[in-house]
Design a protein around this motif. Structure first.
Motif, PDB file in Angstrom:
ATOM      1  N   ILE A  91       0.842  -1.204   0.000  1.00 27.31           N
ATOM      2  CA  ILE A  91       0.000   0.000   0.000  1.00 27.31           C
ATOM      3  C   ILE A  91       0.875   1.252   0.000  1.00 27.31           C
ATOM      4  O   ILE A  91       0.612   2.209  -0.733  1.00 27.31           O
ATOM      5  N   VAL A  92       1.943   1.252   0.810  1.00 29.76           N
ATOM      6  CA  VAL A  92       2.843   2.411   0.870  1.00 29.76           C
ATOM      7  C   VAL A  92       3.544   2.607  -0.479  1.00 29.76           C
ATOM      8  O   VAL A  92       3.685   3.737  -0.953  1.00 29.76           O
TER       9      VAL A  92
ATOM     10  N   ALA B 296       1.128   4.054  -2.843  1.00 30.94           N
ATOM     11  CA  ALA B 296       0.922   5.460  -2.482  1.00 30.94           C
ATOM     12  C   ALA B 296       2.071   6.328  -2.989  1.00 30.94           C
ATOM     13  O   ALA B 296       1.855   7.460  -3.429  1.00 30.94           O
ATOM     14  N   ARG B 297       3.290   5.809  -2.946  1.00 27.52           N
ATOM     15  CA  ARG B 297       4.435   6.569  -3.456  1.00 27.52           C
ATOM     16  C   ARG B 297       4.308   6.795  -4.968  1.00 27.52           C
ATOM     17  O   ARG B 297       4.662   7.856  -5.475  1.00 27.52           O
TER      18      ARG B 297
ATOM     19  N   ARG C 125       1.428   9.364  -5.497  1.00 23.10           N
ATOM     20  CA  ARG C 125       1.570  10.622  -4.753  1.00 23.10           C
ATOM     21  C   ARG C 125       1.431  11.872  -5.625  1.00 23.10           C
ATOM     22  O   ARG C 125       0.747  12.806  -5.253  1.00 23.10           O
TER      23      ARG C 125
ATOM     24  N   THR D 218      -2.354   9.907   1.346  1.00 22.71           N
ATOM     25  CA  THR D 218      -2.362   9.117   0.120  1.00 22.71           C
ATOM     26  C   THR D 218      -2.504   7.633   0.453  1.00 22.71           C
ATOM     27  O   THR D 218      -3.183   6.903  -0.263  1.00 22.71           O
ATOM     28  N   CYS D 219      -1.869   7.191   1.547  1.00 24.18           N
ATOM     29  CA  CYS D 219      -2.013   5.793   1.983  1.00 24.18           C
ATOM     30  C   CYS D 219      -3.470   5.490   2.325  1.00 24.18           C
ATOM     31  O   CYS D 219      -3.983   4.417   2.004  1.00 24.18           O
ATOM     32  N   LYS D 220      -4.148   6.443   2.961  1.00 22.56           N
ATOM     33  CA  LYS D 220      -5.561   6.255   3.272  1.00 22.56           C
ATOM     34  C   LYS D 220      -6.387   6.163   1.987  1.00 22.56           C
ATOM     35  O   LYS D 220      -7.327   5.369   1.902  1.00 22.56           O
TER      36      LYS D 220
ATOM     37  N   PHE E  30       2.619   4.268   9.209  1.00 23.82           N
ATOM     38  CA  PHE E  30       2.842   4.096   7.776  1.00 23.82           C
ATOM     39  C   PHE E  30       4.316   3.936   7.409  1.00 23.82           C
ATOM     40  O   PHE E  30       4.661   3.896   6.252  1.00 23.82           O
TER      41      PHE E  30
ATOM     42  N   THR F  54       6.932   5.925   7.414  1.00 25.11           N
ATOM     43  CA  THR F  54       7.514   6.960   6.569  1.00 25.11           C
ATOM     44  C   THR F  54       8.221   7.975   7.456  1.00 25.11           C
ATOM     45  O   THR F  54       7.846   8.164   8.605  1.00 25.11           O
TER      46      THR F  54
END
Length: 195
Positions: free
Chosen positions: A110-111, A114-115, A118, A129-131, A191, A193
């Motif tokens: 997921i991360v 999201a990257r 982004r 963004t992860c959400k 998350f 990060t």
């Protein structure tokens, strides 16, 4: 009479296609025909570009046209990235309909998604963004770390409500900054990060 077409001008055309399949030339012709390109050849180029990574998935393709030459690049959607992360076998979409994506992906996936997403996200930071990607995973129908994506989002929600419910006196004294900083650290730990 319309102005004459400049061959050196760079034009971007976005087309939604199924990966690895040659789309109907009739669907490409209205977008590509006025640019002086052959829809059949472009359809084959798109199929060749999307065949290896995106076979069977609906993705958006960006055609960059200059001097009557088209460069094909894939612009993946969040749903396509989530389904790709599930590592499901390629299916024939004409034979198998209404596929349920009931697999499981990790929070690291997921991360990573999201990257990638982004730059196109509306969120302020990577946690937001992860959400968004967790919401996409929920709509696709998969689980994240063997948990429902909504349950993972519920862990983040109380921290946001704590930030919103800070009294005005705390804002005046600067306590809200420390509350906000501690919330960012908790989100970063959740998350994985940097703050």
């Amino acid at each position: 009479m319309p102005p004459k077409f400049d061959p050196n001008e760079v034009i971007e055309v976005f087309v939604r296609v199924t990966g690895g399949e040659v789309g109907a030339a009739s669907s490409l012709a209205p977008k590509i025909g006025p640019l002086g390109l052959s829809p059949k050849k472009i359809g084959e180029d798109i199929a060749k570009e999307t065949a290896k990574d995106w076979k069977g998935l609906r993705v958006t393709v960006k055609l960059t046209v200059q001097n009557r030459q088209a460069k094909v690049s894939v612009v993946p959607s969040a749903a396509a990235l989530v389904i790709k992360a599930l590592k499901e076998p390629a299916r024939d979409r004409k034979k198998e309909k209404n596929i349920k994506h009931t697999g499981n992906i990790s929070m690291d996936d997921i991360v990573e998604i999201a990257r990638v997403m982004r730059p196109r996200s509306c969120a302020k930071n990577l946690a937001g963004t992860c959400k968004e990607m967790l919401g996409t995973a929920q709509s696709v129908g998969c689980t994240v770390d063997h948990e429902h994506p909504q349950a993972i989002m519920a862990k983040v929600r109380p921290q946001q409500q704590q930030r919103l419910s800070t009294p005005a006196t705390a804002v005046a004294t600067g306590e809200s900054r420390s509350v906000l900083l501690s919330m960012q650290q908790r989100l970063a730990a959740l998350f994985q990060t940097p703050v």
